[in-house]
Every structure is written in C-alpha cells, then in structure tokens.
Design a protein around this motif. Structure first.
Motif, short mmCIF file in Angstrom:
data_model
loop_
_atom_site.label_atom_id
_atom_site.label_comp_id
_atom_site.label_asym_id
_atom_site.label_seq_id
_atom_site.Cartn_x
_atom_site.Cartn_y
_atom_site.Cartn_z
N GLY A 131 43.69 63.95 42.27
CA GLY A 131 45.15 63.93 42.40
C GLY A 131 45.79 65.27 42.71
O GLY A 131 47.00 65.33 42.95
N ALA B 133 47.03 69.38 42.37
CA ALA B 133 48.00 70.04 41.48
C ALA B 133 49.29 69.22 41.42
O ALA B 133 49.94 69.16 40.38
CB ALA B 133 48.29 71.45 41.97
N PHE C 60 56.39 75.37 45.25
CA PHE C 60 55.63 74.51 44.35
C PHE C 60 56.22 74.54 42.94
O PHE C 60 56.24 73.52 42.24
CB PHE C 60 54.15 74.90 44.33
CG PHE C 60 53.44 74.58 45.62
CD1 PHE C 60 53.30 73.26 46.04
CD2 PHE C 60 52.92 75.58 46.42
CE1 PHE C 60 52.66 72.96 47.24
CE2 PHE C 60 52.28 75.28 47.62
CZ PHE C 60 52.14 73.97 48.03
N SER D 224 46.92 77.28 40.99
CA SER D 224 46.18 76.73 42.13
C SER D 224 45.71 77.80 43.12
O SER D 224 44.61 77.70 43.65
CB SER D 224 47.05 75.73 42.90
OG SER D 224 47.29 74.60 42.10
N LYS E 232 41.95 75.89 47.22
CA LYS E 232 42.24 77.27 47.58
C LYS E 232 41.11 78.20 47.14
O LYS E 232 40.56 78.91 47.95
CB LYS E 232 43.55 77.75 46.96
CG LYS E 232 44.80 77.34 47.74
CD LYS E 232 45.40 76.06 47.31
CE LYS E 232 46.55 75.60 48.17
NZ LYS E 232 47.63 75.00 47.39
#
Ligand SMILES: *Cc1c(COP(=O)(O)O)cnc(C)c1O
Length: 361
Positions: free
Chosen positions: A75, A77, A103, A175, A197
């Motif tokens: 799913g 972040a 974000f 993340s 990442k």
C-alpha cells in the motif's frame, strides 16, 4: 544489452547493481529449491527464512530496539497516511502535523478524515523552500501523536534537527531518507517508509512501531491496516509483497556489507556537498532550498529560465544522466541521489553542469 545509465529518478529509483545481479542470478532458481522466490508460498519455510532475514538486516542497520515491531506491508506510504490516524488518533482525537511539503500536506489532509488535525507549522506559502520553524509552546501536549516528514522529496529539504515532542509520540514519514543517515529509532513512536526510494522495489512499505502504541486502533480500522493485527500475524494477515521483501533483503545486506548506515551517511554527505558546492559556485544554476535545510537525497535547482532548464535536462540525458526533471509542481531540475547512486554518478552530473554552463554562459 544497452549500457546502464546514472538514473536520478525520485522513485522508483536506482537499485545497487550487485543487488540486481543477485536477483538475476537467483531469479529462476533460488538456492536448491528449484523455484523462483516469486513462486514460493509466503508461509513456506524457505520463504519465511528470507522474510526473517530481511527484517533482521533492517533491525541491524537501524539498531531497532526490541521494544519496536517491524512490519512489511503493502500500500505504500500513502496508505500509511490513513493507517496512522486509524491506529493512533483515538485518545484525545487530535494530532499535530507539520506541513513541510506535498506529502506532508497529503498526510495531514487524510488524517483530517478521522479526527482533529492541527497544523502547527507550514512553509506552504513559501513554496516549501525550507522546514518551517517549530515552536514547542504551540505543540499540543495531549496530541495523540506529532507527524513529520523527515525529508521532503519534491522540494529537497530535510530536518537538520528533530522536534522535541516530549511524551507525544513522534511519527515520521521517512520514505525518502530512511537508511541514508543515522537516526535514533528510540526518539520515534512510528517510522514508516515506502520502499521505492531507498530500500527496494515499489509495493512495499516498512513500518517500525513502538509496541506500546499497538492496540489503540479505531473500531473501524480495516484489519489489513491495523498494526496490531499485522504484528500478531508477522505482517501476513494476507499475502505480503514477497518479491519486494526479498529484494529489500538483498539491499539491506548490501548496505551492511558497506559499513551500514553510519558509513553510508558519510558517503551521502560527500555526494550532496559535491552538488551543492557546484550550485553555490555556478552563475547559471541556483539551488531552490534554503541552505540550512538542504536535503542530502533530493537536490533541487533551476536556471531561472524554463527553456534553459529543458535544454539542460536533454543535454544531461545525452551524457547518460537521466530523470533530472523536477516534479511537475515545481519545475526545474531535481537530482535524487539515494544510497544506490554512486559518488561517480554525482561527479558526472557536476561535470555535466559545468560543461553546460561553459557552453551557455
Ligand atoms: C514517495 C513518497 C510518498 C508516497 O509514496 P507511495 O509509496 O507512492 O505511497 C510519501 N511520502 C514521501 C516522503 C515520499 O517521498
């Protein structure tokens, strides 16, 4: 086969070459199993060994205390933007958020669906060029948690110092800079990070949660998003992303072999300083982030002229330096230089910038 390029993509991003080579070697036949990792039952002994080794390597890299659970979930972040309030926003029903980027903003917006969200600081009106100043006296001591984004992927900023939230659990979206620098996990209630990442392939999200924060979930929290349920089932309430967890394990082991996060942090400081020195000396390129808050993972810069930005991005691509275009909301350039980007890739980019500047002065 075409030669590999230096890929500055913000994510999914470069993986270490030895990791890809290992995947290649084991793709058809893992060990003496006669099957690919992709074909294994997630409950088989062979796969559980891979899973446990992956979690153990991450624990070793981040020195994660036994008082924390490590979950390997699907799913991304973004799903944790919902899971965080669904698991934690249940006592006072209010949480503090710092709005330091796109974000961070999305995380706060999602949490608003489940309770009261106080945005305690924001740099939104200044194009998120810096981490907003944090004043502890405006923090809510009764908040269920305090949410930050340790590195802002799109705007290229990073917290140089973590806020002191006292007894309020600090929840971090890590993340885009997990494993890039040493963090004391004990300072956090929850850390979550999408894998694509700095960990491995997309489709995996690591959640590190202090055990005393389990068991607080909202009645309506889907079982799949419930950290306690996932902790009790070893991240296998349903089928996890088996392959991504395996590739992540190879990445964790690659990092351990290179001296772990401590050694990687030094390399990352060197890589970032090569690019920021180049920007600070340039008459053509300018960094967009406030120097004190510069990210070591995402270096954002502009020429101030869109046509020149586009020309540079094409010029760099011809030299084998790809995906330098900035996020669509900010334009310009962004060089994402996660752990897998070698120092040589960054040197090549700095040289390319100097060449372009000489030709376009
Ligand atoms: C990329 C990113 C996200 C979104 O990740 P998904 O896996 O696409 O949900 C969230 N937060 C930060 C800081 C990111 O860099």
């Amino acid at each position: 086969m075409m030669e590999r390029v230096y890929n500055f993509s913000p994510g999914p991003s470069m993986l270490p070459l030895p990791v890809l080579e290992q995947v290649h070697k084991e793709l058809l036949c893992y060990g003496d199993t006669g099957t690919s990792v992709m074909e294994m039952s997630h409950r088989s002994k062979m796969y559980l060994e891979i899973f446990d080794a992956s979690v153990a390597a991450l624990r070793a890299l981040m020195h994660i205390p036994d008082t924390y659970e490590v979950l390997m979930l699907q799913g991304g972040a973004t799903q944790q933007f919902s899971a965080v309030p669904l698991n934690l926003l249940t006592a006072s029903g209010s949480a503090d958020y710092v709005d330091s980027g796109n974000f961070a903003h999305l995380a706060a917006k999602e949490a608003e669906r489940y309770g009261a969200v106080r945005v305690v600081a924001s740099s939104r009106n200044e194009q998120y060029r810096f981490i907003p100043a944090l004043h502890t006296q405006v923090f809510d001591p009764k908040a269920d948690y305090f949410h930050i984004t340790t590195n802002n992927t799109i705007y290229g900023t990073r917290y140089a110092k973590l806020p002191d939230t006292g007894d309020v659990p600090l929840v971090a979206d890590m993340s885009s800079n997990i494993l890039s620098e040493v963090y004391d996990v004990g300072k956090f209630g929850v850390i979550y990070a999408g894998a694509q990442k700095n960990i491995g392939p997309a489709g995996l999200c690591v959640v590190i949660v202090r055990k005393d924060l389990l068991g607080r979930a909202n009645q309506l929290c889907p079982r799949l998003l419930n950290w306690q349920v996932q902790a009790e089932t070893g991240s296998m309430h349903n089928t996890p992303n088996t392959f991504a967890i395996y590739v992540a394990k190879l990445g964790f082991e690659w990092l351990l072999n290179r001296g772990g996060v401590e050694a990687m942090e030094q390399v990352n400081i060197e890589k970032a300083s090569i690019l920021y020195n180049c920007l600070d000396q340039s008459k053509l390129f300018k960094g967009t982030a406030l120097p004190s808050d510069r990210s070591r993972m995402n270096v954002t810069f502009v020429t101030g002229d869109e046509a020149k930005d586009d020309a540079f991005i094409k010029f760099a691509a011809k030299a084998g330096l790809i995906n330098l275009k900035g996020h669509r909301s900010v334009g310009g350039m962004r060089a994402s230089i996660y752990n897998a980007m070698p120092v040589d890739g960054v040197r090549a980019l700095a040289a390319c910038m100097k060449d372009f500047e000489a030709q376009n002065a």
